[in-house]
Design an enzyme around this catalytic site. Structure first.
Site, PDB file in Angstrom:
ATOM      1  N   SER A 571    -139.369-123.108  51.522  1.00 14.95           N
ATOM      2  CA  SER A 571    -140.080-121.918  51.992  1.00 14.95           C
ATOM      3  C   SER A 571    -141.480-122.255  52.503  1.00 14.95           C
ATOM      4  O   SER A 571    -142.108-123.220  52.075  1.00 14.95           O
ATOM      5  CB  SER A 571    -140.169-120.873  50.880  1.00 14.95           C
ATOM      6  OG  SER A 571    -141.122-119.887  51.174  1.00 14.95           O
ATOM      7  N   TYR A 584    -144.479-117.413  43.173  1.00 12.37           N
ATOM      8  CA  TYR A 584    -143.388-117.968  43.969  1.00 12.37           C
ATOM      9  C   TYR A 584    -143.829-119.260  44.662  1.00 12.37           C
ATOM     10  O   TYR A 584    -143.098-120.252  44.673  1.00 12.37           O
ATOM     11  CB  TYR A 584    -142.945-116.935  45.006  1.00 12.37           C
ATOM     12  CG  TYR A 584    -141.840-117.393  45.935  1.00 12.37           C
ATOM     13  CD1 TYR A 584    -140.639-117.884  45.446  1.00 12.37           C
ATOM     14  CD2 TYR A 584    -142.003-117.312  47.319  1.00 12.37           C
ATOM     15  CE1 TYR A 584    -139.625-118.283  46.308  1.00 12.37           C
ATOM     16  CE2 TYR A 584    -140.991-117.702  48.187  1.00 12.37           C
ATOM     17  CZ  TYR A 584    -139.805-118.200  47.681  1.00 12.37           C
ATOM     18  OH  TYR A 584    -138.803-118.595  48.528  1.00 12.37           O
TER      19      TYR A 584
END
Length: 686
Positions: A571, A584
C-alpha cells in the site's frame, strides 16, 4: 462386471436426439459409448473408441454409407454426436487392399473422407473399425482383460478363458498394420464375438449397440472370473521405517528433484505439478519386497506410455525426522531415472535412424514405499491423469501377479509407441503459458484485489490456491475460476492456521512457487491517541500476517530448491502516510522493509521478494461508503476523487493484479516496489 444398460435411458436418448434430426442408431451409439466411458475399469482418459456404420447425407445432400467413429480427443464418458465424426466407409474399405500405408497418409486420407471437413480427426484405429463388417464396434482397455493378456502365456490364458469365442490378435502397434491383421484374424474366425488385442485391449461387435455393449460386459466378466480363480498371495512387504515422513514434507522434495533448469532463460525452471494417491491396494503395491521387479516391468497397455512414460520413479521410504537423507536419495534417484531414460532414447532412436526428438526425460509417476504414489504433470489435470493411470495399472498388475507374472510389451515397442510420429507431430504445436507448472498461493483471495490476482495468475497458467478467512466466499471465488483452483480457510493472524493451509496446498499440488501476501485491513486513529490494542491488532494482520505467510512459503521453496517468488501488498501508506492512518501505515511500512529483508536473506537461494504499492483501489479497504465520504469532504465527484492522480485515471484491482503478475515473471528483479497509483509524487520511490 455389471451391465449399465437401462432400456428407459436408451429410449430417452433416442427420443432426445431424434428431435435434433439424429438417427436412432447414432443416438444409441452415443448412449453405449457413454456407458463404456464412465466405467474406469474399461476406459481411462481418452483410451478406447467406438463406432457405428450408418447412412448420412453429405454436404450436397447425397446419402452415403459412413463410419461414425470416436474423434481424437473426445471423452467417451460425455460424448455427443459431434464427437463421432462421419467418414465415407467405402473409400476406407478400399485401403485394405494396400500392402502398406504410413500413419501420416492414413490420417490425411481419413480427413479427406470426412463428411464435415471441420470435424475432429477420426480415431487412429478408424481403419480397424472400418475393416470389420459389423454395424457396432466397441474397443476398451479393460483392466481385467489386460491382467489376463499381460502375461508370458497370455494367449493361452485367453484360449482357456474364452474357449474360441474371441479371436486373438498378436501385438501390433495401432494403425494400418493392426487394422489389416485384426481383419485377417476375424476373417479366419467369423463366428467370434470380438477380438483380444494382445497386450493392448479388447474389441467386441454386434448388429446392435446393445449387443456389442453386452458382449463387452460379458467378455470382461469372464476375464474377472478367471482372475478370481487360483490366486496366489502377492507383494510380500519390505522392511520399512517405523514412522513415515508426512506427505507435506515429502512432496516438495520430490517436486524439486523432478524439476529442471530452463537453460534458455536464466533463473527459470521447468516444474511439474503433483497429484497424490494412497489406498490399501496402492500401499500393498509400493510396500512390496519385489517392487523393483514388477514396478519397473512396463506399461499395462501401450496407450499409457504417452501419459506415464514406460516405468515409474522408485524412491526410498521416507523416514520421519531424516528428510535430509531422503532429499539426497531422491535427487540421486531422479538423476538415475533421467540418465536411464536418455540411454533408452539414444539406443532406440539409433535403431529407427536417429529421426526422433527426445521428450522431457523427467518421470511422470513416482512410487514411494510407506506413503503412496504421485502422478506428475505440467498441469494439475495432467498430474491427475498420470495418477489415475498409475492407480489403474497397480490394480491390473496386482491381478496379473496373482495368477501368474506380469509382462509388458518390449522396450522397442514401448519406444515406438511413445515416439509415434503422430505424437511427435504435436510437439511444439501448442505454446505453454508463462506460469505453466507453477503453484501460486494468494491470501485475502476473497477480496477484490485477491480474486483479481488469482484470476490473472490462473490465466497465465499457474495452479492457484485461494486463501481467506471467509471460507464460504473464497470457495465461491475458486469455483468461479474453475479448473484446479483450490480454496482454503486461512487466518494469517494465527500461525497454526497458516501452517495448516500451506500444508494443504503442498499436499494438493506438491509445492509452492509464488506467494502473494495480500490479506490486510485498515485501522484508523490519530497515532498519539490511538488505543494500543488497535495498533497491536493492525500489526498482527498487516505485518506479522505477511511474515507468517512468507515464512511458510520460504520453508517449502527451500525444500524444493528451485527458487520462488514472494509478493507483498504494501500500500502507498508504507511510503506516504495519510492523516489519521498511522495504525495502518506503520505495519505496512514495516512490511516494506520485510520485503527487502527477504530479498537480502534469500536471494542466493533464487527466492525473489517484491512488493506492490497501490492507492485508491475500490476494495474492502476503500469501500463505496468511504469513497462517497472522502469525495464529498473534498468537494469532488467520486470519479474525480478516484482519478485524482497525475494521469487522471482510476486504478483498478486488475491493475494491481497485473503488477503482481509482472513481478512474478521478472526473474531478475528482487527488492522492487512497483507503484500502481496513477501517479503520486509523494508516494514515489527512487
Amino acid at each position: 462386471m455389471k451391465s449399465a444398460w437401462v432400456d428407459r435411458d436408451a429410449q430417452a436418448i433416442v427420443d432426445r436426439y431424434s428431435r435434433q434430426g439424429i438417427a436412432s442408431d447414432l443416438a444409441l451409439r452415443v448412449y453405449t459409448t457413454r456407458l463404456l466411458g464412465r466405467e474406469p475399469k474399461l476406459v481411462l482418459h481418452g483410451g478406447g473408441n467406438t463406432s457405428v456404420k450408418t447412412r448420412l447425407r453429405d454436404l450436397i445432400g447425397e446419402e452415403v454409407e459412413v463410419l461414425c467413429v470416436k474423434g481424437s480427443g473426445s471423452d467417451m464418458a460425455a460424448i455427443e454426436p459431434a464427437g463421432l465424426p462421419a467418414v465415407r466407409l467405402e473409400r476406407l474399405r478400399k485401403l485394405r487392399a494396400r500392402a502398406a500405408l504410413s500413419d501420416e497418409d492414413m490420417v490425411r486420407i481419413q480427413r479427406e473422407n470426412l463428411l464435415d471437413p471441420l470435424a475432429p480427426n477420426p480415431s487412429v484405429e478408424t481403419l480397424l473399425h472400418a475393416f470389420l463388417p459389423h454395424k457396432f464396434v466397441d474397443h476398451t482397455h479393460a483392466s481385467a482383460v489386460l491382467s489376463l493378456i499381460d502375461q508370458p502365456d497370455g494367449e493361452a490364458l485367453c484360449a482357456e478363458t474364452y474357449d474360441g469365442r474371441m479371436g486373438v490378435v498378436p501385438y501390433v502397434m495401432p494403425g494400418f498394420a493392426l487394422a489389416k491383421r485384426a481383419a485377417e484374424v476375424y476373417d479366419a474366425l467369423p463366428a467370434v464375438a470380438g477380438l483380444i488385442l494382445h497386450k493392448h485391449g479388447i474389441f467386441t461387435f454386434g448388429a446392435s449397440a446393445e449387443e456389442a455393449y453386452a458382449r463387452m460386459i460379458e467378455m470382461v466378466t469372464l476375464a474377472e472370473e478367471r482372475l478370481a480363480r487360483g490366486r496366489k498371495a502377492v507383494f510380500g512387504t519390505a522392511m520399512l521405517p517405523q514412522a513415515a515422513a508426512p506427505l507435506a514434507a515429502v512432496a516438495p522434495i520430490l517436486r524439486g528433484a523432478c524439476s529442471a533448469r530452463d537453460e534458455r532463460n536464466e533463473g527459470a525452471w521447468r516444474r511439474l505439478i503433483l497429484d497424490f494417491r494412497v489406498t490399501p491396494a496402492v500401499l500393498d503395491f509400493v510396500n512390496g519386497a519385489e517392487l523393483s521387479r514388477y514396478g519397473q516391468a512396463g506399461v499395462v497397455t501401450p496407450d499409457h506410455t504417452i501419459r506415464t512414460k514406460n516405468w515409474p520413479l522408485l524412491l526410498r521410504a521416507p523416514e520421519d525426522g531424516r528428510m535430509d537423507s531422503f532429499k539426497r536419495s531422491t535427487q540421486k534417484a531422479v538423476l538415475t531415472f533421467v540418465e536411464r531414460y536418455k540411454d533408452y532414447f539414444t539406443r532406440n532412436n539409433t535403431r529407427v535412424g536417429s529421426i526422433k526428438r527426445m521428450l522431457d526425460p523427467l518421470p511422470r509417476v513416482a512410487l514411494v514405499p510407506g506413503l503412496g504414489l504421485f502422478g506428475l504433470g505440467r498441469t494439475k489435470k495432467d498430474a491427475r491423469i498420470a495418477a489415475d493411470i498409475a492407480e489403474s495399472a497397480i490394480a491390473t498388475i496386482t491381478d496379473a501377479e496373482a495368477i501368474g507374472r506380469f509382462e509388458s510389451i518390449s522396450e522397442a515397442n514401448m519406444f515406438d509407441m511413445e515416439y509415434w510420429s503422430l505424437e511427435q507431430a504435436k510437439l511444439g504445436a501448442a505454446e505453454e503459458k508463462p506460469l505453466a507448472g507453477q503453484v501460486a498461493v494468494i491470501t485475502g483471495a476473497a477480496g477484490v484485489i485477491g480474486i483479481a490476482t488469482a484470476r490473472a495468475f490462473a490465466a497465465a497458467g499457474a495452479e492457484v490456491a485461494l486463501l481467506d478467512l471467509d471460507e464460504t466466499a473464497v470457495k465461491a471465488k475458486a469455483k468461479a475460476i474453475g479448473g484446479s483452483a483450490l480454496a482454503l480457510r486461512c487466518d494469517v493472524t494465527d500461525a497454526a492456521s497458516v501452517r495448516s493451509a500451506f500444508d494443504q496446498v503442498v499436499q494438493n499440488f506438491g509445492g509452492i512457487d509464488i506467494a502473494v501476501s495480500n490479506a490486510g485491513a485498515a485501522w484508523q486513529g490519530r497515532i498519539g491517541e490511538v488505543d494500543e490494542e488497535v495498533l497491536r491488532k493492525s500489526f498482527e494482520l498487516n505485518f506479522y500476517g505477511h511474515q507468517r505467510v512468507a515464512q511458510a512459503a520460504v520453508k517449502v521453496m527451500l525444500a524444493q530448491g528451485t527458487g520462488g517468488c514472494l509478493l507483498f501488498n504494501v500500500s502507498k501508506q508504507a511510503v506516504n502516510p495519510g492523516l489519521n492512518f498511522g495504525p495502518y501505515g506503520l505495519p505496512k511500512a514495516a512490511t516494506l522493509f520485510l520485503v527487502r529483508q527477504y530479498a537480502l536473506d534469500y536471494g542466493t537461494k533464487g527466492i525473489r521478494a517484491n512488493a506492490v504499492n497501490a492507492d485508491r483501489v475500490r476494495s474492502g479497504l476503500l469501500t463505496d461508503e468511504m469513497i462517497a465520504s472522502r469525495s464529498t469532504a473534498r468537494g469532488l465527484s467520486e470519479k474525480d476523487y478516484m482519478s485524482g492522480n497525475l494521469l487522471g485515471r482510476e486504478v483498478t484491482a486488475e491493475d494491481v493484479a497485473q503488477a503482481f503478475l509482472a513481478q512474478a515473471l521478472a526473474l531478475k528483479t528482487t527488492a522492487d516496489v512497483t507503484t500502481v497509483d496513477g501517479g503520486n509524487i509523494a508516494a514515489a520511490l527512487r
